[in-house]
Design an enzyme around this catalytic site. Structure first.
Site, PDB file in Angstrom:
ATOM      1  CG  PHE A 166     -24.804  16.884  -0.940  1.00  8.79           C
ATOM      2  CD1 PHE A 166     -25.702  17.926  -0.742  1.00  8.79           C
ATOM      3  CD2 PHE A 166     -23.451  17.182  -1.000  1.00  8.79           C
ATOM      4  CE1 PHE A 166     -25.259  19.228  -0.608  1.00  8.79           C
ATOM      5  CE2 PHE A 166     -23.005  18.483  -0.864  1.00  8.79           C
ATOM      6  CZ  PHE A 166     -23.908  19.511  -0.677  1.00  8.79           C
ATOM      7  NE  ARG A 203     -44.040  28.942  12.089  1.00 11.00           N
ATOM      8  CZ  ARG A 203     -45.173  28.638  12.679  1.00 11.00           C
ATOM      9  NH1 ARG A 203     -45.433  27.380  12.969  1.00 11.00           N
ATOM     10  NH2 ARG A 203     -46.067  29.554  12.979  1.00 11.00           N
ATOM     11  CB  ILE A 204     -39.912  29.115   5.763  1.00  9.32           C
ATOM     12  CG1 ILE A 204     -40.572  28.591   4.468  1.00  9.32           C
ATOM     13  CG2 ILE A 204     -38.423  29.397   5.557  1.00  9.32           C
ATOM     14  CD1 ILE A 204     -40.067  27.252   3.979  1.00  9.32           C
ATOM     15  CE  LYS A 249     -29.583  36.183   5.527  1.00 10.31           C
ATOM     16  NZ  LYS A 249     -28.576  37.151   6.027  1.00 10.31           N
ATOM     17  CB  THR A 250     -30.642  28.470   6.391  1.00 11.32           C
ATOM     18  OG1 THR A 250     -31.844  28.342   7.155  1.00 11.32           O
ATOM     19  CG2 THR A 250     -29.614  29.262   7.180  1.00 11.32           C
ATOM     20  N   GLY A 271     -34.672  20.494   2.307  1.00 13.04           N
ATOM     21  CA  GLY A 271     -33.307  20.306   1.826  1.00 13.04           C
ATOM     22  C   GLY A 271     -33.202  19.643   0.472  1.00 13.04           C
ATOM     23  CD  GLU A 272     -33.579  14.667   0.588  1.00 12.47           C
ATOM     24  OE1 GLU A 272     -32.752  13.767   0.470  1.00 12.47           O
ATOM     25  OE2 GLU A 272     -34.697  14.481   1.111  1.00 12.47           O
TER      26      GLU A 272
END
Lengths: 169, 325, 737
Positions: free
Chosen positions: C246, C619-620, C624-625, C695-696
């Site tokens: 983080f 694009r993912i 899941k992650t 991520g953020e």
């Protein structure tokens, strides 16, 4: 100071400074590094192991206080090839991200399900005299002694609910 | 953690002898080891009493319970008799700490928890409780956790226990054996001491004393509740808590007992508030008056001033809950 | 062979769409999952070499001054103690992200309370810990230390480059039909990754190996080498698993340098774990912020002006300052703008990156201000935002690379049942609980950072992906494996990904949400090169080649890869770099948050009952992650909204609540079963994967949804986070409730 323990079903002996916590004895002396140190003060739950059948914070216990005790760590619940049903559910539900709190979460959840099974009430049980139900709220409260900064909490609850619903950990 | 000698007591006599010689008793250890790692506490010797036969809950004569000092918090909360007759005690226990900690923490040890004052926990800070005579750095500092009642110019810390608050409302007594073979029974109000100018002395225990049990009298009232207010949903110490027990007979409050956590140097009780309620018909005005009476003596420190309205409101809500049909 | 891409323009071809394996994007389990679930994933302190000593850092207990000396002899005489080390190379604080060189060194100069100044090394952890506490430091406090941004005598910088203004905001405010002019504050936050910083240093002659908990190894290697004054070729850092970051582990930190110095001096491996309290005091905090926000709007709610002026703090000389207003210039329309940025120089723990520096606190407060504007204008908060989505970046006047805010808002409102929200606050009651709904927009800038990765296709049809990139929980192992499996047509279990070793090609490191896209692009490029080599050997054109399940298919031929390779291994290195695309278009990720809270009418306690996040990030790569990343971000938002706050003592600046008992992270019971929706999107400007960072994004405004819901529930507007019960209670008391 000599301490004899049964760890994951095996007799182990450690010779250590009396100051050694059960956590450090597992990690440094027995090289069982699955159990993690996140705070060393009983404030995060990463060090949770099952001693005498109960989940405890191994950081807040001296190894020498456990002479003769049976201790189960994450290594005793399953290996990568032989994961327990709960460990598998954690993988499937992505019940972790960084994975550091995970051994503690899984040890905690394994023993927690037995507490629930035994009918122990919790802070969210509406009437402490009655038997608790298996609900998201109950699981969430009972797992609140295990911090997860990545916050896999919803996934952890899903994993536990799936296994508890099946009646085996 | 400073080096110490470790001994396992095989008998109560053993434990008392060692404690009399300066050893500190360790049971669950969940607070003691926490403090020893920081060297806030630094005993030269530890005597482990976990193998003593103090782990049972027995029915006492006259309808109460005798809770062994080594009964774990989780066992006490799960005990059928406690859940049925003293639900407030189970609620208080379950509102405290985490499942893991409750599995280790003992009845006796819980009573002896040290304060969570930030300044007590940091050995770089003056603290009269940790180092008598060094001063109180909490005064004038961050005081969110601190006391409204019973503080002194030497210490403004609060007692962190939930269980002890419930026990105080339930008129529990602490059974203490001393080295000379005498057994004392002390109500919690006499067991704890206010800080005065010796905040490092928190109870009346002397070296060689051993808490052997907590005695609960027959429940004073059927209506019981423990309400804890904290900064998150779980796993946090109380900002304010209220333990209440009473009955309502012929539309009147009888035998009210109220204890308060998070606000005093010891689990707090105010007889005036209870007297004000005794024999009265429940009403919003009565509850407001009781709450006002309770907080009238509050001495806030700045950062904890919010506890005054919080305590006032929480008490009123508890009284409403307890007196609703 | 290295193949290189510089992102100067759109990449038209969506190559992943052409692939046949069908694994990219799927919600696949992490390949490292079994190791994590069984406790066999090795974090920094899990591979202790035999004979290692332990080092524990000792802290300064003044806010500013000098360390004149230490009474080493007394501690060295303690059982097991091997050394007391005070060395000029030791660090004052961690390096800032991507510094690539040592931060301020020399423990003799003390700049904040809690600064690590000495290391006590002993044979056991218990001995070292006691030694560090027993060590007496001779400290000389400097008068005039400034411990808070509001203290008298504080030096405040106003860097010219960070001020921006266009049009006339004052006039816009005067002419506005609806306006907001409020000041908001956020407190100091901690990253609080679950794994405390720890390093194990081991020397083999002049070569240092360090096992650490770090996010950006290529930079960390350079920083460590620079701090020690050695060639970075002689430094190897290993971090195969990192217990959360983080931002706190972007730069090399004091324990790593101390461990290296001690290990060299003693000739044995030395492990230096930081205690949780030391992590709070000695690694980066997120600066507190004071934000004045002005919004000017017409009768229809359309913004004519936005002002966002922030005051943050850091240690003297530190270059980083919380970029509070980062997204403000382009999130909403409004021709009159003022962006302000001031930095107070304080003697407090160093400020650095904590998850989504800038947007986490800046967008959150802007979104509270937007809620205030919606209430003032009587316009639905979702509608207000829809009306203010600009057609292009209104400040730089460049197009957006892609923009899904409107869809995220509409889809979120729809799924959450936003139409059931009562406009008037305080209307819904459930027993003692006042219930309300709130929402906010999400936005985070998107970045690409230089990265290299090597892919090897072995003759037996297995692939190996290698980079020094880290997986800090973000799912790097999963997504790099998926990309290689997709591109090379292999089942997941025939691809292995190795990370976290500076002997491997340098990746971007984990930070700023750029890891997946940057390193994924490097892996993609390497795979494209391997595909080209396969085409050569197979005798087909690139567009005719299909790779699937270990077979190469072209026309009517289908041959096992092993056959084509004929005993040969194919190896390629991919290299991704940012380019002019950054300047041609505005790249960002967007989303929306919706929250329903209950606020206890008696106590002011808030509980989040439901929460939804809808996000678009190109694009993912793994559904899941990616979802887990969003859950984590939104939970950070719940913490920011309700519980998280570092207290500094106003007199000496020390961090008062430096543990998990009193720095309140959300626990399981604080977090509902959050719902996450990932929108379908491609961004051809981002990279050939058309994927952006996620991520953020989950934290960039999330707290506002909660705080806005508190307002809807109670009518109480909290402008100083966190919205702890005392602040809500004050409002309830004021209302006479």
């Amino acid at each position: 100071m000599r301490t004899d323990l049964t760890v994951n079903g095996q007799s182990r002996t450690i010779e250590a400074d009396p100051r050694t916590t059960l956590l450090d004895a597992l990690r440094h002396h027995l090289k069982l590094t699955g159990t993690k140190k996140g705070c060393d003060h009983g404030q995060c739950g990463a060090c949770t192991v099952i001693a005498g059948g109960r989940r405890i914070n191994s950081c807040l216990s001296l190894a020498c206080m456990h002479d003769g005790d049976e201790v189960v760590t994450i290594e005793g619940l399953g290996t990568p090839e032989t994961l327990s049903a709960l460990q598998e559910a954690f993988v499937r539900h992505d019940g972790f991200q960084c994975g550091f709190c995970t051994p503690g979460q899984i040890c905690s959840a394994t023993a927690m399900l037995e507490e629930l099974q035994a009918g122990w009430p919790s802070h969210v049980t509406a009437d402490v005299a009655s038997a608790p139900a298996l609900t998201v709220e109950e699981v969430s409260e009972r797992m609140s002694g295990n911090l997860c900064r990545c916050s896999a909490y919803p996934n952890i609850v899903d994993a536990i609910m799936e296994i508890a619903g099946r009646g085996r950990a | 953690m400073r080096p110490f000698e470790f001994t396992r007591a095989e008998s109560a006599a053993d434990a008392m002898r060692l404690a009399g010689d300066g050893a500190t008793i360790i049971a669950g250890g969940t607070n003691l080891l926490d403090l020893m790692k920081l060297e806030v506490m630094a005993p030269q010797a530890l005597v482990d009493i976990n193998r003593l036969d103090l782990g049972d809950i027995d029915e006492a004569e006259g309808g109460g319970l005798r809770i062994g000092a080594l009964v774990r918090n989780s066992d006490l909360a799960a005990d059928r008799r406690v859940r049925d007759a003293y639900p407030m005690l189970a609620e208080a226990l379950l509102a405290g700490a985490s499942g893991q900690l409750r599995n280790k923490a003992t009845t006796g040890g819980n009573l002896l928890q040290r304060t969570r004052c930030y300044y007590y926990y940091d050995t770089a800070m003056p603290c009269n409780k940790r180092e008598p005579g060094s001063g109180c750095q909490a005064i004038g500092g961050i005081t969110r956790l601190h006391a409204l009642f019973g503080a002194s110019e030497h210490c403004i810390a609060t007692h962190p226990s939930d269980m002890a608050v419930a026990l105080r409302a339930l008129d529990a007594r602490v059974e203490i054996q001393s080295q000379d073979g005498v057994t004392r029974m002390l109500p919690l109000g006499d067991f704890y001491r206010l800080p005065g100018d010796t905040p490092h002395i928190e109870t009346v225990l002397v070296p060689g004393d051993l808490i052997t049990a907590v005695l609960l009298p027959a429940p004073a009232g059927a209506r019981q509740t423990y309400r804890k207010v904290r900064d998150r949903a779980s796993y946090a110490f109380a900002l304010v808590s209220v333990a209440g027990v009473l009955d309502v007979e012929d539309g009147r409050i009888v035998r009210p007992a109220l204890a308060f956590g998070g606000v005093g140097h010891m689990p707090w009780r105010n007889p005036e508030v209870e007297a004000l309620l005794e024999g009265e018909a429940p009403s919003v005005d009565l509850f407001a008056e009781a709450a006002a009476r309770l907080v009238a003596e509050a001495e806030p420190q700045g950062g904890n001033a919010f506890k005054i309205p919080l305590l006032r409101r929480t008490l009123q809500a508890v009284l409403r809950e307890l007196t609703e049909a | 062979m290295t193949v290189h891409i510089r992102m100067d323009d759109r990449v038209e071809a969506d190559r992943l769409e052409d692939m046949a394996q069908g694994v990219v994007g799927k919600p696949l389990d992490r390949p490292d999952g079994a190791r994590k679930a069984s406790g066999t994933a090795a974090y920094a302190m899990d591979s202790l070499p035999d004979g290692a000593c332990f080092g524990v850092l000792a802290r300064a207990t003044i806010a500013a001054g000098r360390l004149e000396g230490v009474d080493a002899a007394a501690v060295e005489a303690l059982p097991g103690v091997r050394a007391v080390i005070v060395d000029e190379r030791m660090l004052r604080n961690p390096a800032q992200g991507m510094a690539g060189k040592a931060p301020v060194q020399d423990p003799h100069e003390i700049a904040y309370f809690g600064q690590p100044v000495a290391l006590v090394v002993a044979e056991s952890f218990e001995q070292a810990r006691h030694g560090a506490i027993a060590l007496v430091l001779r400290l000389e406090a400097r008068a005039g230390a400034v411990v808070g941004p509001d203290d008298a005598g504080v030096e405040i910088e106003t860097p010219e480059k960070k001020q921006q203004s266009s049009g006339d905001l004052d006039a816009a405010m005067r002419e506005a039909v609806f306006g907001v002019d409020q000041t908001y504050t956020t407190p100091v936050h901690a990253s609080a990754a679950m794994e405390p910083h720890a390093s194990i240093a081991q020397w083999d002659e002049d070569r240092l190996t360090l096992r650490g908990s770090y996010q950006m190894l290529r930079f960390n290697r350079a920083e460590l080498a620079d701090a020690l004054g050695i060639d970075e070729k002689n430094v190897r850092i290993l971090a195969p698993f990192v217990g959360g970051g983080f931002g706190s582990k972007l730069g090399i930190a004091p324990e790593a340098v101390a461990a290296a110095i001690a290990a060299q001096r003693l000739g044995v491996p030395v492990a230096v774990p930081m205690s949780r309290q030391q992590v709070f005091e000695g690694v980066m905090r997120r600066s507190e912020t004071t934000q004045r926000i002005r919004l000017a709007a017409g009768a229809d709610g359309r913004l004519t002006g936005i002002g966002h002026e922030a005051l943050v703090s850091n240690l003297p000389g530190e270059k980083f300052s919380e970029p509070v207003t980062q997204a403000t210039p382009f999130l909403y329309r409004g021709e009159n703008r003022v962006i302000g940025h001031r930095i107070a120089r304080v003697n407090r723990t160093c400020a650095g990156s904590v998850r989504a520096p800038g947007e986490a606190v800046g967008v959150t407060m802007l979104e509270i201000a937007m809620d205030e504007l919606a209430a003032a204008a009587g316009i639905d908060p979702v509608e207000l935002r829809l009306r203010n989505i600009p057609d292009e970046d209104p400040t730089q006047q460049i197009p957006f690379s892609s923009h899904k805010l409107a869809e995220a808002l509409r889809s979120g409102a729809d799924r959450f049942g936003w139409d059931r929200r009562r406009t008037e606050p305080g209307q819904v009651r459930d027993g003692e609980w006042l219930v309300g709904m709130g929402m906010a927009s999400a936005v985070r800038v998107n970045m690409l950072v230089e990265a290299k990765a090597r892919v090897s296709l072995s003759s037996d049809g297995h692939a190996l992906v290698e980079t020094d990139m880290t997986d800090i929980g973000t799912g790097t192992y999963a997504i790099l494996t998926q990309i290689a499996a997709e591109m090379l047509g292999l089942p997941m279990d025939r691809v292995e990904t190795r990370l976290g070793d500076t002997d491997l090609p340098p990746g971007s490191g984990s930070g700023g949400s750029f890891g997946a896209a940057s390193n994924g692009t490097a892996v993609f490029m390497a795979c494209e090169e391997i595909r080209r080599m396969i085409c050569e050997r197979f005798g087909c054109e690139a567009h005719d080649l299909t790779l699937k399940d270990g077979r190469a298919i072209a026309g009517n031929r289908s041959v096992p890869l092993a056959e084509i390779l004929g005993g040969e291994d194919l190896v390629a290195e991919g290299h991704a770099e940012p380019g002019d695309a950054e300047d041609k278009v505005r790249q960002a990720t967007y989303g929306s948050y919706f929250a329903e809270v209950g606020v206890n009418a008696v106590t002011g306690e808030t509980r989040v009952r439901r929460m939804l996040g809808v996000f678009a990030a190109g694009r993912i790569l793994n559904a899941k992650t990616a979802r887990s990343q969003c859950l984590g971000g939104m939970t950070f938002g719940i913490g920011m909204a309700l519980t998280e706050e570092i207290f500094h003592d106003p007199r000496d600046g020390h961090i008062v609540n430096r543990d998990f008992a009193e720095y309140h992270l959300p626990v399981n019971a604080d977090v509902p079963q959050i719902d996450v929706v990932l929108l379908e999107e491609r961004d051809a400007w981002a990279n050939p994967l058309q994927a952006k960072g996620i991520g953020e994004l989950g934290i960039c405004g999330a707290a506002a949804a909660v705080v806005n819901a508190i307002h809807n529930a109670t009518g109480v507007r909290v402008r100083d986070l966190p919205a702890t019960l005392d602040k809500v209670l004050e409002g309830l008391e004021r209302q006479g409730g």
